[in-house]
Design an enzyme around this catalytic site. Structure first.
Site, PDB file in Angstrom:
ATOM      1  N   SER A 152      15.222  22.832  29.588  1.00  0.00           N
ATOM      2  CA  SER A 152      15.449  21.200  29.596  1.00  0.00           C
ATOM      3  C   SER A 152      15.267  20.869  28.597  1.00  0.00           C
ATOM      4  O   SER A 152      15.452  21.135  27.155  1.00  0.00           O
ATOM      5  CB  SER A 152      14.756  21.147  30.648  1.00  0.00           C
TER       6      SER A 152
ATOM      7  N   ARG B 273      10.401   9.227  39.034  1.00  0.00           N
ATOM      8  CA  ARG B 273      10.235  10.565  39.575  1.00  0.00           C
ATOM      9  C   ARG B 273      10.969  10.716  40.784  1.00  0.00           C
ATOM     10  O   ARG B 273      11.666  11.758  40.685  1.00  0.00           O
ATOM     11  CB  ARG B 273       8.758  10.932  39.758  1.00  0.00           C
TER      12      ARG B 273
ATOM     13  N   ASP C 230      23.491  23.322  38.709  1.00  0.00           N
ATOM     14  CA  ASP C 230      22.706  22.260  37.784  1.00  0.00           C
ATOM     15  C   ASP C 230      23.521  21.025  37.833  1.00  0.00           C
ATOM     16  O   ASP C 230      24.694  21.336  36.961  1.00  0.00           O
ATOM     17  CB  ASP C 230      22.267  22.815  36.415  1.00  0.00           C
TER      18      ASP C 230
ATOM     19  N   HIS D  21      18.716  22.218  38.677  1.00  0.00           N
ATOM     20  CA  HIS D  21      18.152  22.259  37.459  1.00  0.00           C
ATOM     21  C   HIS D  21      16.868  23.068  37.471  1.00  0.00           C
ATOM     22  O   HIS D  21      16.297  23.733  36.652  1.00  0.00           O
ATOM     23  CB  HIS D  21      17.958  20.794  36.970  1.00  0.00           C
ATOM     24  N   ASP D  22      15.960  22.927  38.697  1.00  0.00           N
ATOM     25  CA  ASP D  22      14.669  23.397  38.610  1.00  0.00           C
ATOM     26  C   ASP D  22      14.967  25.016  38.872  1.00  0.00           C
ATOM     27  O   ASP D  22      13.878  25.600  38.770  1.00  0.00           O
ATOM     28  CB  ASP D  22      13.871  22.723  39.956  1.00  0.00           C
TER      29      ASP D  22
END
Length: 352
Positions: free
Chosen positions: A146, A212, A299, A328-329
């Protein structure tokens, strides 16, 4: 990897590097000295040829064995009994490195909103100062995901032959409008907090919680939320996903701050490897290290095509893909796939 040699033992350490000189930034601003918190794990060979340098993502820190425990640690893929593992807290982050809550040497009080704009190139330059201070002449593997992947790519460009392998996970060579848009909505959430603008360490805290929550929508794939956060019973309110996102927002806000989040998200937006270098394709073609670009099939923040673009335009590139509904994680949690991909990457080199 064939990194066996005679080892010079270096104890595990958490250190802080202090740079007294001026760091000239891309924006034209100057940072009058800075500090970088970093950790080292393992042993350095006498030839100093077993350095694994890890670069963390947006809200990460230098304690890489904690947040990447399935990949780094004793008996893991990157083993400190064989490798010398370095991870530095990025400039602008709030885990020991110079950041907006650090004292401005000109005023003796925290920078707050006067902290200079940072780019990924600036952050890479600060890591280069640390590398030289540590006396590390070359890096066997530079790896980051990232934002960490963006910084790693910038640094690989600067390092040239001084890095042998560069591994870029779920990242890109230039930040897309899509990703910038996600980051902007998060900063808008921070701005909407009535405390933002005050010279207080916790200014913007509620806004950071909302930021967040927005970010989590881009870190995971819709399928992941459907599988893990769906309600089995019929409801009109109080949905499981709502509680989950609020919890994630509060969790981050209790360990991070809106100032560092603002600065580092802006740095992510700034990422453009080709700026001032004749364009992205030309800049990528100037990277001589062996590059492994790893994408994630689901992602939605850093699209897999962006990783493929990196692999297709560097001198010695290859692309591999993680398959996961985590989106993505996945680069932080799909350890078995990561180990298989990395093992294959090094084996192909040895066989070649």
């Amino acid at each position: 990897m064939n990194l066996e040699s005679n080892y010079l033992i270096i104890d595990m350490a958490e250190e802080c590097y202090k740079h007294d000189g001026v760091l000239e930034l891309e924006s034209g601003e100057k940072l009058e000295g800075f500090e970088i918190a970093y950790t080292t794990r393992g042993h350095l060979t006498t030839a100093k040829d077993n350095v694994i340098w890890v670069i963390h993502a947006l809200t990460g820190d230098a304690k890489v064995e904690e947040w990447w425990s399935g990949l780094i640690g004793e008996d893991k893929f990157f083993d400190p009994t064989k490798h010398f593992i370095v991870c530095a807290n990025l400039l602008g982050s709030c885990y020991g490195s110079t950041n907006p809550l650090s004292d401005n040497p000109k005023t003796g009080t925290p920078y707050y909103y006067d902290f200079p704009n940072l780019s990924t190139k600036d952050i890479a330059k600060s890591l280069e100062h640390l590398r030289q201070n540590l006396g590390i002449s070359s890096i066997h593997t530079l790896i980051g995901g990232s934002l960490g992947g963006q910084v790693a790519l910038e640094w690989a460009y600067l390092l040239q032959e001084q890095v042998k392998h560069t591994v870029i996970l779920a990242s890109n060579a230039k930040t897309s409008s899509w990703t910038i848009g996600f980051n902007e909505t998060q900063r808008m959430a921070i701005e909407a907090d009535g405390t933002w603008g005050q010279n207080k360490p916790d200014a913007g805290k509620k806004g950071l919680e909302a930021a967040r929550a927005i970010a989590m929508l881009s870190y995971r794939h819709p399928e992941d939320f459907t599988n893990k956060q769906s309600d089995k019973e019929e409801k009109l309110d109080g949905f499981r996903i709502s509680s989950y996102l609020r919890y994630q927002g509060q969790k981050l806000a209790n360990r991070f701050n809106a100032f560092s989040y603002w600065v580092l998200s802006k740095a992510m937006d700034s990422h453009d490897l080709g700026r001032g270098r004749g364009g992205v394709e030309k800049a990528l073609a100037s990277i001589p290290s062996k590059v492994l670009a790893i994408g994630v099939d689901k992602d939605v923040l850093f699209l897999k095509e962006e990783s493929q673009f990196i692999a297709n335009h560097v001198q010695k590139g290859s692309y591999k893909e993680i398959h996961s509904s985590a989106g993505h994680d996945a680069f932080l949690i799909e350890y078995e796939q990561l180990q298989y991909i990395l093992r294959s990457f090094y084996l192909e080199e040895n066989e070649g």
